[in-house]
Design an enzyme around this catalytic site. Structure first.
Site, short mmCIF file in Angstrom:
data_model
loop_
_atom_site.label_atom_id
_atom_site.label_comp_id
_atom_site.label_asym_id
_atom_site.label_seq_id
_atom_site.Cartn_x
_atom_site.Cartn_y
_atom_site.Cartn_z
N ARG A 32 22.47 7.90 66.90
CA ARG A 32 21.05 7.96 66.49
C ARG A 32 20.48 9.23 67.07
NH1 ARG A 32 16.99 7.75 63.52
NH2 ARG A 32 15.33 6.18 63.79
N GLY A 33 20.14 10.18 66.19
CA GLY A 33 19.79 11.51 66.63
C GLY A 33 18.64 11.56 67.62
N ASP A 35 17.80 9.52 69.80
CA ASP A 35 18.13 8.98 71.12
C ASP A 35 19.05 9.90 71.92
OD1 ASP A 35 16.67 6.75 70.62
OD2 ASP A 35 18.37 5.45 70.16
N THR A 36 20.07 10.50 71.26
CA THR A 36 21.14 11.13 72.05
C THR A 36 21.54 12.53 71.62
OG1 THR A 36 22.90 10.25 70.63
CG2 THR A 36 22.14 8.83 72.44
N ARG A 37 20.98 13.05 70.48
CA ARG A 37 21.50 14.31 69.95
C ARG A 37 21.41 15.44 70.96
NH1 ARG A 37 19.00 14.80 65.26
NH2 ARG A 37 20.81 14.46 63.91
N GLY A 65 20.10 20.64 52.31
CA GLY A 65 19.78 20.24 50.95
C GLY A 65 20.82 19.37 50.30
N GLU A 99 26.79 4.05 57.97
CA GLU A 99 27.97 4.72 58.55
C GLU A 99 28.88 3.69 59.23
OE1 GLU A 99 25.72 8.85 59.94
OE2 GLU A 99 26.82 7.62 61.39
#
Length: 984
Positions: A32-33, A35-37, A65, A99
């Site tokens: 989850r970007g 939260d942790t990216r 895109g 995913e």
């Protein structure tokens, strides 16, 4: 979607292993970007990149895109490992859950490996959908009810996999462990040596059967054995790749022989510990410490370990010492060139690697030479020549094919000519590694077989090799265990063609330009060069000159004068117009076909001679007087027509075989022959001028004595003392009249062949022949009857007395009349109704049979004794045929002690009836048949006949019997052809 590996069609996976896929990415990161990216995921991604691990991360790999969903799904399918980072808001993203559902789908379909990481969440909350995960799914039920259950199942499934909890350890430590685990997982699969594996399907299946066919509640050691270059490592690698996923940990350790030679056993132990435990081991300083560590650390792990190219027991003890080292279900695969080494270590299941067959070999060669599975049109015949040269050895096929790639046919033909003259150096060097570990005597034995003894009968080869000073009883086993030689089903000693070329190349390299300085000479041109130019030296130990049948070479008298250390000489079709002045006194074996001279060189002192073979020689007399020949074990002068007498053999006390077959001029046997205590075989077959033998014989060790065809021999010598081992005696076609009573001293005689002894009129009492199993008397026209007590020979299996005017009787245990007797009856008599034209149907005689028994035992004082000279009789069993011919069987008191039923078989030839037989057949009843009465009468207390039978014997019956005896047989063919005992 991933595609199948190009090699999978050549080597299909087992039913228990995963299909093989090519991967675009090693790792797919699901996170989850928000939260942790920028924190953990970014740090992990950079660490993966630093370690060369190709990784998919959405914001790095997708073009701006692009429609994200198909790109993501494809990336998951093309990844080997998925790292799922569960964070507080992971479940709030429908894309993350989509995913994850795809990841779970690929877990089942493509064996995708999944590693969960729990970032600031409790694994049990994720697994049980509590806390933020419960809240997130409550919202999804409102927005997307269709996929919620699939998502829930996916979260529970992945959260249930063992992973890492960032609350327990620092982030950097977890990242290090993840990298280490992924590296291990990527390293587990060993790359194939070639994308074009040929002939592996059947071989891998046989290996898989060894690995998986039995119970899996034990530790199994599997061996792969064979010569170097035959494909042991390739096979082990393919098996490893098919099944390693079924184990908790696995390791493939290459080239142990080479690494061990460099004193790197401790390094190999560290490598094994590191691979299995996924950690670095730095605290091992010696092999014993490594053994201690390995023995303790793997006990609870189901592991797959391949130990490649092991050649010493200390290597196995250091790396896989005992079953107890490993967890239940573990498999240890060991490749080695030494079968005995594997057995010593307790490896019970050993797969013997085989050469490729012709079709497989041509296919592999073509892949290397043409980059396709078949040869190009103009190269087919040439390709087959090279394939034949390689003999199915993959190493040679690949080497030759690669060297010829892109070359024109003329270059191919030139390369083939070069190979015949000078073997490929790289192949020879690799094959020579197969000799590592052999001691000097084993290496010398290998070279002798390569140069001289390939395709020999193994028994003959063993004898001759022993004569040359080898130790074949032990060393041949060693060569067999190392796959350097094989023994074919027909008892032929065999060696792979390239191994033979390698052995011969070793000898050739002793002196590349001057053959006279090599230890062994077998090439026709080289031998002629040395003998005709007299360029031999002390280095030459063995010579084979096999002159073609249509040629006759001439040598000078001094051809062998410089060969001072020659020990083995095998030669044929050579003339010596000037005689022969010298033979090496070191000679142990002489095998000279058509030796042209009347005697051996006078200067020759054969003190070391063990075997002397001179078939079809011109020898008239071997030597004069008494020579000391303590080593001599064999003399074979078969078909030497000029030989008139045997020499004094008293100086050859160890002689075991004397073979003088078809020496038609031989008329005198020296008296010393009768005292050869160690003689095993004496063959005088068809010595037609031989009239007598030494008066007395005392052959303590003799096993086979052949005098067949000695047509002037009238008397068999007296036997002095017991001859314990003589089992076969052939006197067929001799002129003897009888056998001396002293034959009783031949205690172990089992086969006596007297066929066509036209003068033989009597046989000794059966008490002299009690050990006989086969007695052949056919064609003994003057032998009227057998000894009365012939039935007392309990072990008799075959009595062949086929002839017109011969009758016999035999007694054997039995309670039923054999089915062959067409007429049978209960009681002691019967009448045969037969047509009157029997004489026109070539009647030979009549066979009769009776079952008798002693109903009660009588004390000896109640029996009447009759002294017949050769035995004492107490009972008589009489048989009459047609009321005119009456014959009796004398039974001794010993039969009175037998409680079982006995079978008496008798045969009456037609000639024995004379005119009486014609009168019987001329008496015809009202139905037009003649009657023949067969009647048995028992005399003596308690003797009773219970059944009887009869069978008329015609000429066609004898012909059928002959055809039966001439048919296929299961008898073993011994290395010595005893044609004195054929069944013709």
């Amino acid at each position: 979607m991933g595609t199948e590996n190009a090699s999978s069609s050549c080597f299909p996976s087992s039913s228990t292993s995963a299909p093989r896929w090519t991967y675009e990415y090693y790792v797919f990161l699901s996170f989850r970007g928000s939260d942790t990216r920028k924190k953990f995921t970014s740090h992990l991604y950079e660490a993966l990149k630093r370690n060369g691990i190709t990784t998919f991360r959405d914001d790095e790999s997708l073009d701006r895109g692009a429609f994200i969903k198909p790109e993501l799904l494809k990336a998951i399918e093309e990844s080997k490992i998925a790292v799922v980072i569960f964070s507080r808001d992971y479940a709030s993203s429908s894309w993350c859950l989509t995913e994850l559902a795809k990841i779970v789908e690929c877990m089942d379909k493509k064996k995708l490996t999944v590693l969960p990481v729990f970032h600031d969440v409790d694994p049990s909350d994720v697994r049980n959908l509590r806390g933020t995960f419960e809240d997130a799914f409550a919202k999804h039920l409102i927005d997307n009810t269709e996929n919620v259950q699939t998502w829930k199942d996916a979260v529970s499934d992945v959260a249930g996999i063992s992973g890492w909890d960032l609350r327990d350890e620092p982030e950097s430590t977890v990242i290090e462990k993840i990298i280490q685990w992924i590296n291990y997982e990527l390293d587990r699969e060993v790359p194939s040596v070639s994308e074009h594996l040929v002939g592996m399907e059947s071989r891998s299946q046989q290996m898989l059967d060894l690995c998986l066919r039995e119970r899996l509640d034990c530790v199994r050691f599997i061996g792969i054995c064979g010569i170097g270059g035959i494909g042991k490592t390739t096979l082990a690698r393919e098996i490893y790749n098919q099944i390693f996923r079924d184990f908790e940990a696995s390791s493939f350790i290459y080239n142990i022989r080479e690494e061990s030679e460099n004193q790197r056993l401790v390094s190999l132990q560290k490598q094994l510990l590191s691979k299995i435990l996924m950690s670095t081991q730095k605290n091992i300083s010696n092999v014993d410490e490594g053994i201690n560590a390995l023995g303790k650390r793997f006990r609870n792990k189901k592991v797959l370990i391949v130990l490649d190219d092991v050649n010493k027991e200390k290597q196995l003890k250091a790396l896989a010492g005992k079953d107890e080292w490993f967890g239940v279900g573990s498999i240890i695969i060991v490749t080695s060139r030494d079968r005995h080494l594997l057995r010593r270590h307790g490896v019970k299941h050993i797969y013997e690697a085989k050469e490729l067959n012709d079709d497989e070999a041509l296919k592999l060669f073509s892949w290397k030479a043409f980059k396709k599975p078949h040869p190009e049109e103009n190269y087919v015949d040439l390709s087959k020549h090279f394939v034949r040269y390689a003999g199915g050895l993959p190493l040679a096929l690949e080497e030759l094919g690669s060297s010829l790639f892109g070359r024109k046919p003329d270059a191919w033909r030139s390369a083939l000519d070069k190979l015949e003259a000078k073997p490929n150096r790289r192949n020879m060097e690799i094959l020579q590694n197969n000799l590592d570990g052999l001691d000097d005597t084993q290496r010398e034995l290998f070279l002798d077989i390569a140069c001289f003894f390939k395709e020999w009968d193994i028994h003959c080869a063993r004898n001759t090799l022993e004569s040359l000073g080898h130790y074949p009883g032990y060393d041949i086993d060693v060569l067999l265990e190392r796959s350097l030689i094989t023994i074919l089903s027909n008892e032929t000693l065999w060696m792979h063609d390239l191994l033979q070329k390698m052995g011969q190349d070793i000898v050739h390299c002793e002196s590349p330009t001057e053959p006279g300085r090599r230890s062994r000479l077998w090439c026709y041109k080289d031998v002629l060069h040395v003998l005709k130019n007299n360029t031999g030296t002390k280095f030459v130990k063995g010579i084979v000159l096999d002159t073609p049948a249509d040629k006759m070479e001439q040598l000078s008298a001094k051809a062998f004068s410089k060969l001072k250390n020659l020990r083995y000489l095998k030669i044929r079709n050579v003339q010596l117009p000037q005689g022969l002045s010298y033979f090496s006194n070191e000679l142990r074996v002489i095998d000279w076909h058509e030796y042209p001279l009347k005697s051996l060189p006078t200067s020759f002192q054969p003190n070391n001679l063990v075997e002397l073979r001179m078939h079809c020689s011109g020898i008239k007399q071997l030597w004069k007087g008494n020579m000391i020949l303590n080593e001599l074990k064999l003399i074979d002068l078969s078909d030497s027509q000029n030989l008139i007498e045997t020499p004094d053999l008293s100086g050859a006390p160890n002689l075991k075989q004397l073979i003088l077959r078809r020496c038609t001029g031989l008329c005198n046997i020296h008296a010393s022959l009768g005292d050869l205590k160690r003689l095993i075989l004496l063959d005088l077959n068809k010595c037609k001028c031989l009239e007598s033998l030494p008066h007395n014989i005392s052959f303590n060790a003799l096993e086979t004595f052949i005098l067949s065809g000695c047509s002037r021999l009238k008397k068999f010598p007296e036997v002095v003392g017991n001859i314990l081992y003589l089992s076969k005696l052939s006197l067929k076609e001799t002129a003897i009249k009888d056998l001396p009573f002293s034959v009783k001293h031949i205690i172990g005689l089992t086969k006596l062949d007297l066929r066509d002894c036209k003068n033989l009129s009597s046989l000794p009492s059966a008490s002299c022949l009690m050990s006989l199993k086969i007695l052949i008397l056919s064609g003994c026209s003057k032998l009227v009857e057998l000894p009365e007590n012939i039935g007392e020979i309990k072990g008799m299996e075959e009595l062949d007395g086929r002839q017109d005017d011969f009758y016999y009787k035999v007694v054997i245990p039995g309670s039923e009349i054999p089915k062959w007797f067409s007429h049978q009856n209960v009681g002691a008599s019967m009448n045969l109704q037969v047509p009157p034209n029997l004489l026109c149907n070539k009647l030979m005689g009549i066979a009769v049979c009776a079952v008798f028994v002693f109903r009660q035992h009588h004390p000896l004082h109640q029996l009447h004794f009759e002294d017949y000279g050769h035995m004492i009789g107490t009972h008589d069993l009489w048989c009459s045929v047609g009321g005119s011919r009456r014959e009796g069987l004398i039974l001794s008191e010993e039969f009175g002690k037998i409680e079982s039923y006995q079978l008496c078989l008798r045969y009456f030839p037609f000639a024995s009836f004379g005119e009486d037989w014609k009168e019987i057949l001329n008496k015809v009843n009202a139905n037009g048949f003649s009657q023949i009465e067969v009647k048995f009468e028992a005399e003596g207390p308690g003797l009773e006949v219970t059944k009887c039978g009869a069978q008329l014997v015609f000429e066609r019956d004898i012909e059928d019997l002959n055809q039966t005896k001439a048919g296929p047989s299961n008898c073993i063919i011994t290395p010595y052809d005893e044609d004195g005992f054929d069944d013709s």
